[in-house]
Design a protein around this motif. Structure first.
Motif, short mmCIF file in Angstrom:
data_model
loop_
_atom_site.label_atom_id
_atom_site.label_comp_id
_atom_site.label_asym_id
_atom_site.label_seq_id
_atom_site.Cartn_x
_atom_site.Cartn_y
_atom_site.Cartn_z
N VAL A 105 -2.18 3.49 4.88
CA VAL A 105 -1.49 4.52 5.62
C VAL A 105 -2.22 5.85 5.45
O VAL A 105 -3.18 5.98 4.65
N SER A 106 -1.96 6.81 6.34
CA SER A 106 -2.60 8.05 6.46
C SER A 106 -2.54 8.97 4.93
O SER A 106 -1.19 8.76 4.52
N ARG B 98 6.79 -2.10 -2.52
CA ARG B 98 5.82 -2.39 -3.51
C ARG B 98 6.63 -3.45 -4.63
O ARG B 98 5.89 -4.38 -4.96
N ARG B 99 7.91 -3.25 -4.55
CA ARG B 99 8.64 -4.17 -5.65
C ARG B 99 8.58 -5.69 -4.95
O ARG B 99 8.81 -6.74 -5.59
N TYR B 100 8.37 -5.72 -3.78
CA TYR B 100 8.25 -7.13 -3.10
C TYR B 100 6.62 -7.40 -2.63
O TYR B 100 6.55 -8.34 -1.98
N GLY B 101 5.82 -7.00 -3.59
CA GLY B 101 4.57 -7.25 -3.72
C GLY B 101 3.62 -6.95 -2.54
O GLY B 101 2.60 -7.43 -2.19
N ILE B 102 4.01 -5.81 -1.87
CA ILE B 102 3.29 -5.23 -0.83
C ILE B 102 2.53 -3.74 -1.40
O ILE B 102 3.30 -2.92 -1.80
N GLN B 103 1.20 -3.98 -1.24
CA GLN B 103 0.70 -2.62 -1.96
C GLN B 103 0.37 -1.64 -0.60
O GLN B 103 -0.07 -2.03 0.29
N THR B 104 0.23 -0.21 -1.11
CA THR B 104 -0.06 0.66 0.05
C THR B 104 -1.17 1.48 -0.75
O THR B 104 -0.91 2.09 -1.73
N ASP B 105 -2.08 1.72 0.30
CA ASP B 105 -3.29 2.70 -0.14
C ASP B 105 -3.15 3.84 0.78
O ASP B 105 -2.93 3.67 2.29
N ALA C 12 -12.73 1.68 7.20
CA ALA C 12 -13.30 0.33 7.08
C ALA C 12 -13.14 -0.34 5.75
O ALA C 12 -12.74 -1.57 5.58
N ALA C 13 -13.53 0.59 4.60
CA ALA C 13 -13.61 0.05 3.29
C ALA C 13 -12.06 -0.34 2.77
O ALA C 13 -11.94 -1.33 2.37
N ALA C 14 -11.21 0.66 3.40
CA ALA C 14 -9.71 0.43 2.90
C ALA C 14 -9.06 -0.90 3.65
O ALA C 14 -8.18 -1.56 2.95
N LEU C 15 -9.52 -0.96 4.83
CA LEU C 15 -8.76 -2.27 5.66
C LEU C 15 -9.60 -3.72 5.14
O LEU C 15 -8.81 -4.67 5.55
N ILE D 40 -2.60 -1.24 9.52
CA ILE D 40 -2.89 0.38 9.32
C ILE D 40 -1.75 0.91 9.85
O ILE D 40 -1.29 0.89 10.89
N TRP D 41 -1.39 2.29 9.18
CA TRP D 41 -0.18 3.01 9.89
C TRP D 41 -0.73 4.51 10.11
O TRP D 41 -1.41 5.08 9.22
N ILE D 42 -0.84 4.67 11.25
CA ILE D 42 -1.35 5.89 11.73
C ILE D 42 -0.35 6.88 11.92
O ILE D 42 0.75 6.56 12.86
#
Ligand code: PLP
Length: 384
Positions: free
Chosen positions: A96-97, A113-120, A131-134, A140-142
Motif C-alpha cells: 500500500v502507499s 494480518r491475523r488471517y496471514g496477509i502481510q501489508t507493506d 518494483a522491489a516491494a512487489l 498493490i493498493w494505490i
C-alpha cells in the motif's frame, strides 16, 4: 449514448420508467421478488441482498462513468475495501502507499494480518521501491492523490510494474473521482470509491463502489458481495445515484475554489507549508496534468506555529465545519493526526501533528477566504 462525462453522469441508469414514465428511478425497497415458477425470476431479481433494481441502476452508473463493464456497490467504502481483500489468500502480501487512508491501513494491518496477509507501506512515487516491494506480492493498493499529504501517484507506471510482477493493481480513487481520473484506462484492474465522499456529495450517505473490466474479478467480487452481505440499502443507492448527476459541476466548482484557497494560503504569513497538486511548481506537475483533469479540491497545510495553534484554528472556522469526511458541497476542516488518521498514530504512516486538511466545498470562494482569515485572528496565530 455518448462518452461525454457530464451527459453520462446525468442520464446513465435513469431511463424513464416504462410503466409510469417516472423520470427518476424508483427506490425499490422490496427485500424479495416474486418468482413465476421455481427459479423463474423477473430480470434476475430474487432476493434483496443478491440484487436490487435501485442498486443495479447505481452499479451501471459507476461502471459507465469509470469506463468499466461491471460496477459493484457496498455498504461503505471500507466494506468495498474488505471485499477487495477477500481476493487474497493466507500467505499473500499486499503493498500500500505510505500515506494510505488510515482505515484501509487499520483493516489490512489489524484485521487481515491475523488471517496471514502481510501489508507493506511504500512511497509509491519511487518506482524502484515499488518494483522491489512487489516481488512476490499479490496486490498493490494505490491512493491518488494521497490522504492527507496529496502526493500524486503515477497509475500507469505503477500498474506496468505490477503487471510485470503478476500483481493486481487497485486504485482507491475517492479523492479524484472518475471526473478527474479514470484509473482503468491507465491500467488498473479495479477502481474503488468511498461513495460517502464526492460521489454522494452531500454528507448524507455512507457507501462504497468498485468498478472493473475484468470478468473473473467481477464474478468473484459479486460472489462475495452476496456471500458476505455488506450491501447498501436501496435508499442509499438512490442518494448516491442522485449525487452522481451533479458530480461534474460540483467537482469543477470545488476545484476552482480549492485553487483560490491554496494560492491564498501559500501567500499568507503564518503558514509554513501548503500541499495541493495544482501549484505550478509542484514537483509532479507533468503527471498531475497528464493524469488529472483538475488538481482536486482537497488542500492541506501546516501553520508556522505549533500544534496547539492548529487545534485552535480548526475550532475557530465558521463556514468550514470541523468534521471528519470530505467531498461534499459544504467545506470541512479537520486535524488528520487527531481525527481521520488517529488509527495510524505512532506507525510509519503517522502524519504531522499540526497538519490541517481542508475539503473545499462549492460556496463562494470569497466567503471561504474571509472565514479562514477570521480563524487566523480568532486562533491567535501571529503574523510572521
Ligand atoms: N478511502 C478513502 C480515501 C477515504 O477517505 C475513506 C473514508 O474517509 C474510505 C476509503 C472509507 O470509506 P467509508 O468511510 O465510506 O467506509
Amino acid at each position: 449514448m455518448t462518452d461525454r462525462f457530464e451527459t453520462l453522469a446525468v442520464h446513465v441508469g435513469a431511463d424513464p420508467d416504462p410503466a409510469t414514465g417516472a423520470v427518476v428511478p424508483a427506490i425499490q425497497m422490496s427485500a424479495t421478488f416474486k418468482q413465476d415458477g421455481v427459479g423463474q425470476t423477473r430480470d434476475g431479481f430474487e432476493y434483496g441482498r443478491t440484487d436490487n433494481p435501485t442498486r443495479r441502476a447505481l452499479e451501471s452508473a459507476i461502471a459507465a462513468l469509470e469506463g468499466a463493464t461491471h460496477g459493484i456497490a457496498y455498504a461503505s467504502g471500507l466494506a468495498a475495501t474488505q471485499n477487495v481483500l477477500y481476493l487474497l489468500e493466507p500467505g499473500d502480501r499486499l503493498v500500500v502507499s505510505d500515506d494510505v487512508y488510515g482505515g484501509t491501513w487499520r483493516l489490512a494491518d489489524k484485521v487481515w494480518r491475523r488471517y496471514g496477509i502481510q501489508t507493506d507501506a511504500v512511497d509509491l512515487r519511487d518506482l524502484d521501491a515499488v518494483a522491489a516491494a512487489l516481488a512476490g506480492a499479490r496486490m498493490i493498493w494505490i491512493e491518488t492523490p494521497t490522504n492527507p499529504l496529496l502526493k500524486v501517484i503515477d497509475i500507469s507506471a505503477v500498474a506496468r510494474v505490477a503487471a510485470t510482477s503478476g500483481a493486481l493493481t487497485v486504485v482507491d480513487s475517492t479523492f479524484a473521482t472518475p471526473y478527474l481520473t479514470r484509473p482503468l484506462e491507465l491500467g488498473a484492474d479495479l477502481v474503488l470509491h468511498s461513495a460517502t465522499k464526492y460521489l454522494g456529495g452531500h454528507s448524507d450517505v455512507i457507501g462504497g463502489l468498485i468498478a472493473t473490466r475484468n470478468e473473473e474479478l467481477a464474478a468473484t467480487l459479486r460472489f462475495h458481495q452476496n456471500a458476505a452481505g455488506a450491501v447498501p440499502s436501496p435508499f442509499d443507492c438512490w442518494l448516491v445515484l442522485r449525487g452522481l448527476r451533479t458530480l461534474a459541476i460540483r467537482m469543477e466548482r470545488g476545484c476552482t475554489n480549492a485553487a483560490v484557497v491554496a494560492n491564498w494560503l501559500e501567500r499568507r504569513s503564518g503558514v509554513a507549508r501548503v500541499h495541493w497538486p495544482g501549484f505550478s511548481d509542484h514537483p509532479q506537475r507533468d503527471l498531475v496534468k497528464r493524469q488529472m483533469r483538475l488538481p482536486g479540491a482537497i488542500v492541506s497545510f501546516e501553520l508556522a506555529a505549533d500544534e496547539a495553534a492548529a487545534r485552535r484554528f480548526v475550532a475557530a472556522t465558521r463556514l468550514f465545519t470541523l468534521a471528519e469526511s470530505l467531498g461534499a458541497v459544504e467545506s470541512l476542516i479537520e486535524l488528520p493526526a487527531a481525527m481521520t488518521h488517529l488509527s495510524v498514530a505512532e506507525s510509519a504512516l503517522s502524519v504531522p501533528p499540526g497538519l490541517i486538511r481542508l475539503s473545499v466545498g462549492i460556496e463562494a470562494a470569497d466567503d471561504l477566504i474571509s472565514d479562514l482569515e477570521q480563524a487566523f485572528a480568532a486562533a491567535g496565530v501571529a503574523e510572521a
